[in-house]
Write an enzyme that holds these catalytic residues in place. Structure first.
Site, PDB file in Angstrom:
ATOM      1  N   GLU A 255      30.074  46.213  45.444  1.00 27.28           N
ATOM      2  CA  GLU A 255      31.527  45.790  44.960  1.00 27.28           C
ATOM      3  C   GLU A 255      32.278  45.785  46.721  1.00 27.28           C
ATOM      4  OE1 GLU A 255      35.305  47.804  42.925  1.00 27.28           O
ATOM      5  OE2 GLU A 255      33.517  49.019  43.223  1.00 27.28           O
ATOM      6  N   LYS A 312      37.319  41.147  38.037  1.00 29.87           N
ATOM      7  CA  LYS A 312      37.115  42.588  37.216  1.00 29.87           C
ATOM      8  C   LYS A 312      38.367  42.497  36.291  1.00 29.87           C
ATOM      9  CE  LYS A 312      36.962  47.369  37.790  1.00 29.87           C
ATOM     10  NZ  LYS A 312      36.728  48.698  38.854  1.00 29.87           N
ATOM     11  N   CYS A 366      32.118  47.948  38.794  1.00 26.54           N
ATOM     12  CA  CYS A 366      32.330  49.538  39.088  1.00 26.54           C
ATOM     13  C   CYS A 366      32.622  50.137  37.597  1.00 26.54           C
ATOM     14  CB  CYS A 366      33.168  49.943  39.921  1.00 26.54           C
ATOM     15  SG  CYS A 366      33.542  51.566  40.276  1.00 26.54           S
TER      16      CYS A 366
END
Length: 491
Positions: A255, A312, A366
């Site tokens: 990430e 995301k 994540c």
């Protein structure tokens, strides 16, 4: 016994129950802890006592299990360290409120074993949904490193929770003298250990499987964006991508691995593609769209061409964005990972990315790997899961290991392998039963070529989600209430 001693005892029991969480993995202590909680619950009278018990036990549990939450505040200690104790106590106490509500519900339904299991089960279900959800450190997670994990393919994380609570109640009954019924229940739970393994197909990598290179730069969060360190970490990732005699089929960076915005990254992506020697590269990068900024994953092919982007969509409250962020920014309050105002914007939702011969992947960034519902929302069944993360925010003690454990749970629930690449670790290849087949340890820089394990047939949990367990909770509460009313009528 005075109230200070009682409070200390309740907090201590909650902390003991938390020792089954990673990295400790002492799952028998979780069973003992919840057996004591059930014993305390049986002695409570009225909803207030039940609420205080649940809140106290939950607070003790989450104080230990979530103590890593102070780590993000230490990245920029001068600005944020003062918030750390408030964050830990507030998060633990807030999460404990769910358990307090769960035991109130259990007491209202009669207070028996079925009500105890269902009350806490519903409390954990709500904790995973309300206010965007935070299903971290569930009691059932204590079983992730055991053979009971196989049952996640049938019943998901709620099923593991029922196993923990059911075994704990049975353990209390054995200790209290009801040896026949308690021992029978424990034997039934124990029998599920070998049975789950027997019912689950083999999921190990097969000869000729695609090879994936995991790239772990190990950039400490307090150094990651320092001007004199950024190039070092970037060059490290390029060198790892170019290493080895034979290029892999896919290279994966973690990430926010690229220190430039996607719309300005053409020369950077060309350099990355050159290092990968023809292999596709998946990497974490930030991008903007007008005034909005996104935490994204990009698929880069030969020549630096971007063939897929995922944004995301399940953001971390108070980390990646601040509720009422523009207002709070006037007072100098920002999310820990945000630079200004509202912070990151959320993407449109779950989607699949095509990685050619490897098949379709469900990308996760994540925090998204914590939520089974985000995976179930995918617009189709992928061949594998692909999670990139920056666990440097979580420190080096427990947070990264708990995050890894939940990644293993997601694979077991869906019967899908997972490629998991973390900035500081633990990067891992996980097979479709939740077993780690290869890894790069926490706190090390390096790379690893790992074959991609096959997927398994679609699991029961992948088809039905949490519906069966929610129905079970409702049935247990109804049964307990009926038995309680029937007993009252006989009196």
């Amino acid at each position: 016994m005075g109230w200070p001693v009682r409070v200390a005892a309740v907090l201590a029991v909650g902390a003991v129950a938390a020792l089954g969480q990673a990295p400790w993995g002492l799952w028998p202590l979780t069973l003992i802890g919840f057996a004591l909680v059930y014993g305390f619950f049986r002695q409570t009278e009225g909803w207030r006592a039940a609420a205080l018990l649940g809140w106290g036990v939950g607070t003790g549990h989450f104080l230990l299990a979530l103590h890593w939450i102070v780590e993000p505040f230490m990245v920029d200690a001068a600005r944020h360290a003062w918030m750390a104790p408030f964050a830990l106590v507030g998060l633990a106490g807030g999460a404990g409120l769910y358990w307090g509500a769960g035991l109130v519900l259990a007491r209202a339904a009669g207070g028996g074993p079925a009500a105890f299991v269902a009350g806490l089960g519903l409390a954990e279900a709500l904790r995973g949904w309300l206010f965007t959800g935070f299903p971290w450190a569930q009691p059932g997670h204590a079983l992730i490193d055991t053979a009971w994990l196989y049952w996640a393919a049938w019943l998901g994380a709620p099923g593991l929770l029922v196993l923990v609570l059911g075994a704990s109640v049975a353990l209390w009954h054995v200790a209290a003298g009801a040896r026949a019924s308690g021992a029978a229940a424990l034997a039934a739970v124990a029998a599920l250990w070998p049975l789950g393994a027997a019912l689950t197909p083999e999921a190990a990598p097969v000869p000729g499987a695609p090879v994936v290179r995991l790239v772990q730069p190990n950039a400490p969060q307090h150094e990651k964006w320092q001007p004199d360190k950024v190039q070092t970490f970037f060059d490290r990732q390029r060198a790892f991508s170019a290493a080895g005699a034979v290029p892999p089929d896919l290279v994966v960076w973690p990430e926010t691995a690229v220190p430039v915005l996607l719309e300005r990254a053409e020369p950077t992506l060309e350099a990355i593609s050159e290092a990968a020697r023809g292999a596709s590269v998946v990497l974490g990068i930030q991008r903007t769209e007008g005034p909005r900024i996104y935490n994204s994953l990009a698929v880069v092919e030969a020549g630096g061409a971007v063939t897929g982007v995922y944004d995301k969509h399940h953001l971390v409250p108070f980390g990646e964005y601040m509720p009422f962020g523009d207002l709070l920014a006037r007072f100098g309050i920002y999310g820990l990972a945000a630079s200004e105002g509202q912070g990151y914007s959320a993407g449109p939702g779950a989607r699949l990315v095509d990685l050619g011969p490897l098949g379709r992947a469900l990308p996760l960034i994540c925090y998204e790997g914590v939520f089974a519902r985000d995976l179930l929302a995918a617009p189709g069944r992928p061949e594998f899961l692909l999670l990139i993360t920056n666990d440097a925010w979580f420190g080096k003690i427990s947070g990264p290991y708990q995050h890894l454990a939940q990644a293993r749970l997601r694979s077991a629930e869906l019967g899908l392998p997972m490629i998991r690449v973390a900035n500081t670790g633990v990067s891992a290849m996980i097979d479709a039963t939740g077993r780690v087949t290869d890894r790069i340890p926490l706190g090390e820089a390096g790379w690893r070529d790992a074959p991609l394990p096959p997927s398994l047939p679609e699991t029961v949990y992948a088809r039905l989600g949490d519906v069966p367990m929610l129905a079970l909770y409702a049935a247990l509460l109804a049964l307990s209430s009926w038995r309680n009313r029937a007993g009252a009528r006989r009196i």
